[in-house]
Design an enzyme around this catalytic site. Structure first.
Site, PDB file in Angstrom:
ATOM      1  CD  GLU A 285      40.653  -2.342  -0.051  1.00  0.00           C
ATOM      2  OE1 GLU A 285      41.608  -1.600  -0.311  1.00  0.00           O
ATOM      3  OE2 GLU A 285      40.786  -3.468   0.483  1.00  0.00           O
ATOM      4  CD1 TRP A 288      42.851  -1.336   3.195  1.00  0.00           C
ATOM      5  CD2 TRP A 288      44.855  -0.521   3.764  1.00  0.00           C
ATOM      6  NE1 TRP A 288      43.665  -2.385   3.558  1.00  0.00           N
ATOM      7  CE2 TRP A 288      44.891  -1.925   3.904  1.00  0.00           C
ATOM      8  CE3 TRP A 288      46.007   0.209   4.073  1.00  0.00           C
ATOM      9  CZ2 TRP A 288      46.033  -2.606   4.340  1.00  0.00           C
ATOM     10  CZ3 TRP A 288      47.141  -0.478   4.505  1.00  0.00           C
ATOM     11  CH2 TRP A 288      47.145  -1.855   4.634  1.00  0.00           C
ATOM     12  CD1 TRP A 316      66.773   4.702  -2.308  1.00  0.00           C
ATOM     13  CD2 TRP A 316      65.837   2.900  -3.206  1.00  0.00           C
ATOM     14  NE1 TRP A 316      65.800   4.267  -1.444  1.00  0.00           N
ATOM     15  CE2 TRP A 316      65.199   3.150  -1.971  1.00  0.00           C
ATOM     16  CE3 TRP A 316      65.405   1.796  -3.947  1.00  0.00           C
ATOM     17  CZ2 TRP A 316      64.168   2.365  -1.460  1.00  0.00           C
ATOM     18  CZ3 TRP A 316      64.371   1.014  -3.437  1.00  0.00           C
ATOM     19  CH2 TRP A 316      63.765   1.295  -2.213  1.00  0.00           C
ATOM     20  CG  ASN A 351      44.759  -1.357  -5.040  1.00  0.00           C
ATOM     21  OD1 ASN A 351      45.522  -0.477  -4.694  1.00  0.00           O
ATOM     22  ND2 ASN A 351      44.626  -2.493  -4.364  1.00  0.00           N
ATOM     23  CD1 TRP A 369      60.740   4.748  -0.933  1.00  0.00           C
ATOM     24  CD2 TRP A 369      59.115   6.264  -1.230  1.00  0.00           C
ATOM     25  NE1 TRP A 369      60.795   5.642   0.119  1.00  0.00           N
ATOM     26  CE2 TRP A 369      59.802   6.574  -0.030  1.00  0.00           C
ATOM     27  CE3 TRP A 369      58.064   7.073  -1.613  1.00  0.00           C
ATOM     28  CZ2 TRP A 369      59.475   7.661   0.778  1.00  0.00           C
ATOM     29  CZ3 TRP A 369      57.725   8.167  -0.813  1.00  0.00           C
ATOM     30  CH2 TRP A 369      58.433   8.443   0.366  1.00  0.00           C
ATOM     31  CD1 TRP A 392      53.588   5.660  -5.080  1.00  0.00           C
ATOM     32  CD2 TRP A 392      55.294   4.343  -5.660  1.00  0.00           C
ATOM     33  NE1 TRP A 392      53.539   5.495  -6.441  1.00  0.00           N
ATOM     34  CE2 TRP A 392      54.572   4.697  -6.831  1.00  0.00           C
ATOM     35  CE3 TRP A 392      56.405   3.505  -5.795  1.00  0.00           C
ATOM     36  CZ2 TRP A 392      54.935   4.241  -8.094  1.00  0.00           C
ATOM     37  CZ3 TRP A 392      56.769   3.047  -7.065  1.00  0.00           C
ATOM     38  CH2 TRP A 392      56.041   3.413  -8.186  1.00  0.00           C
TER      39      TRP A 392
END
Ligand SMILES: Cc1cc2nc3c(=O)[nH]c(=O)nc-3n(C[C@H](O)[C@H](O)[C@H](O)COP(=O)(O)OP(=O)(O)OC[C@H]3O[C@@H](n4cnc5c(N)ncnc54)[C@H](O)[C@@H]3O)c2cc1C
Length: 485
Positions: A285, A288, A316, A351, A369, A392
């Site tokens: 993590e 990440w 969208w 998360n 987004w 996102w």
């Protein structure tokens, strides 16, 4: 170091400016440690760029955390013999004033990789160089900088697993020893500003998130001693306190990434095989975080554009009513609502639930987004452009994630990760008495039970604002269409 006046010449030593930004600690602080080795006075400087801050969307949670961290930074610097100097104003103007007032020997700071910061820092470096003053910048916010983790051909990675493999092959920088004591000359300074003074009307205060080095270390020690070994099992369960909750501390640099990785390495040696898996999962993590730092560093345009250009054609839509229902946690999907209410009440969200609410907004409600990312920017205490953007774009399938399309089913996610509804009930109080059988789909409760449990759909809690199956089918159709164009 050249240009250094000595006290024997009767003139005060020229100080080094240590410019603090997103590194609000004294432990293992690269710029501070290197500056303290020079045996000259130091001016630890923090600048409130009030003009910029006022234009930022934050509702104050992040600024409150920052203010707490700054108070403690002042105390920690005091223990080393120094004083934190805070100034208000435009960053370049403040640096010009400081050069004029102090004629410093050098500027020391830790590097920041976000597009805005890089531009700002380049301008500041220029100002010092024009005044013939040395500038030294250091790696501090990450274990490995974006230009250190590259493919064999020197290109950036855009897929996590090969990036992580390359990251793991590098030897990790070790924490530095404690900085030597130093002094700070008398320098006029402005007062510390908290969220309210910055015009950010903060509405939340959660004792779980206190800004500052001491609290970050306390939480880290607790996590390391009793939680990290169960991380792989607990990290996806939002009802369980199973993650480090150190994201805001990492964002504001209240804890050093070098120290965290070094501690994980040491913990690995003591751990059983099962525990090692958990510790490695946690390190993944942290990787990440650095992966997204690297992606944004190499593709700075991603703050406003899709990584996958075909999504530029995605139709969208926007509905104020639907968007507000999502934002306020009134969608009729309990896990989504709990997540958004957790965010509104605490400035943080688990998360797993961040992934679910982001998927819901982009795939079920088909909202861009960028709208969701902007909403998170106003509310998150740990707001980090790289991770927020990465998260996102991952959820919207527009980003670097190679999986073509993933759509989370909010009800199945809820059943799997919050089976008894404990997390949901903590934040969606109107569902508190609803039995586990109906907690994931309260609208399916027979009317008699709705009355019995004090949760009448349409009165106390909304019916689902969208049909998930139909919305997913429509999203898949549009996705296929933009791909084939
Ligand atoms: C839509 C969306 C938006 C997000 N926005 C942010 C953000 O603005 N700031 C932020 O720090 N994280 C963000 N994340 C990532 C992640 O949700 C948080 O880092 C995590 O929930 C923080 O809780 P923790 O400290 O207990 O994490 P832990 O599980 O304890 O993880 C330890 C640390 O690893 C890093 N980390 C963990 N997961 C991720 C991840 N998926 N991506 C990047 N870094 C990660 C964080 O620094 C975190 O503190 C976002 C995720 C999504 C899906």
């Amino acid at each position: 170091m050249s240009g250094m006046a000595s006290e024997s010449e009767g003139r005060p030593l020229r100080p080094i400016i240590v410019w603090f930004r997103r590194d609000l600690r004294t432990d293992d602080h690269a710029a501070l440690i290197h500056a303290a080795k020079q045996h000259v006075p130091l001016v630890p400087l923090f600048i409130f760029d009030t003009e910029l801050i006022l234009s930022l969307p934050s509702d104050g949670a992040a600024f409150n955390f920052q203010a707490e961290a700054l108070v403690e930074l002042g105390q920690q610097l005091h223990q080393l013999g120094g004083t934190l100097i805070t100034r208000h104003g435009r960053v370049s103007d403040v640096h010009r004033e400081i050069i004029h007032e102090l004629h410093p020997l050098a500027l020391y700071y830790n590097r920041d990789y976000e597009p805005y910061a890089r531009e700002r820092d380049a301008k500041v470096e220029q100002i010092y160089r024009e005044a013939d003053i040395d500038v030294h910048s250091f790696k501090d916010a990450v274990a490995h900088e974006p230009d250190e983790v590259l493919t064999g051909k020197g290109a950036p990675y855009v897929v996590f697993t090969p990036y992580a493999n390359a990251w793991k092959k590098l030897s990790h920088p070790l924490p530095f020893t404690r900085p030597k004591p130093f002094s700070t000359p008398h320098v006029p300074h402005d007062r510390l500003l908290g969220a309210r003074e910055l015009g950010k009307p903060i509405a939340i205060s959660d004792p779980a998130f206190v800004g500052g080095e001491r609290e970050a270390h306390r939480r880290w020690r607790h996590f390391l001693q009793s939680m990290i070994v169960a991380y792989a099992k607990d990290r996806d369960l939002p009802a369980v306190d199973g993650t480090s909750k150190l994201s805001a501390s990492l964002r504001f640099g209240c804890i050093s990434i070098r120290r965290m990785i070094d501690d994980c390495d040491k913990a690995l040696h003591r751990a059983t095989t099962a525990q090692q898996l958990s510790i490695k999962k946690f390190v993944d993590e942290l990787i990440w975080r650095e992966f997204y730092v690297s992606v944004l560093y190499h593709y700075p345009g991603l703050t406003h554009s899709n990584y996958r250009e075909e999504f530029d054609k995605m139709p969208w839509r926007f509905s104020t009513k639907l968007f507000n229902a999502w934002k306020e946690g009134r969608t009729g999907f309990p896990l989504v609502d709990a997540g958004m209410r957790q965010l509104n009440q605490t400035g943080w969200m688990h998360n797993r639930v961040r992934m679910v609410v982001a998927s819901f907004l982009t795939k079920d409600l088909r909202h861009d987004w960028r709208k969701g990312a902007a909403c998170f920017e106003t509310k998150l205490m740990d707001i980090e452009t790289s991770s927020n953007n990465g998260g996102w774009q991952w959820a919207a399938s527009t980003g670097v994630d190679p999986k073509p399309l993933r759509i989370f089913n909010p009800r199945l996610q809820s059943e799997r990760f919050d089976p008894e509804g404990d997390y949901i009930k903590r934040f969606v109080h109107e569902l508190r008495r609803v039995p586990a059988k109906y907690i994931h789909s309260p609208h399916a409760m027979p009317p008699t039970l709705q009355k019995e449990f004090g949760c009448v759909i349409g009165k106390h809690y909304p019916a689902p604002i969208v049909d998930h199956a139909a919305a997913s089918a429509e999203y898949k159709r549009l996705f296929a269409a933009i791909k084939s164009r």
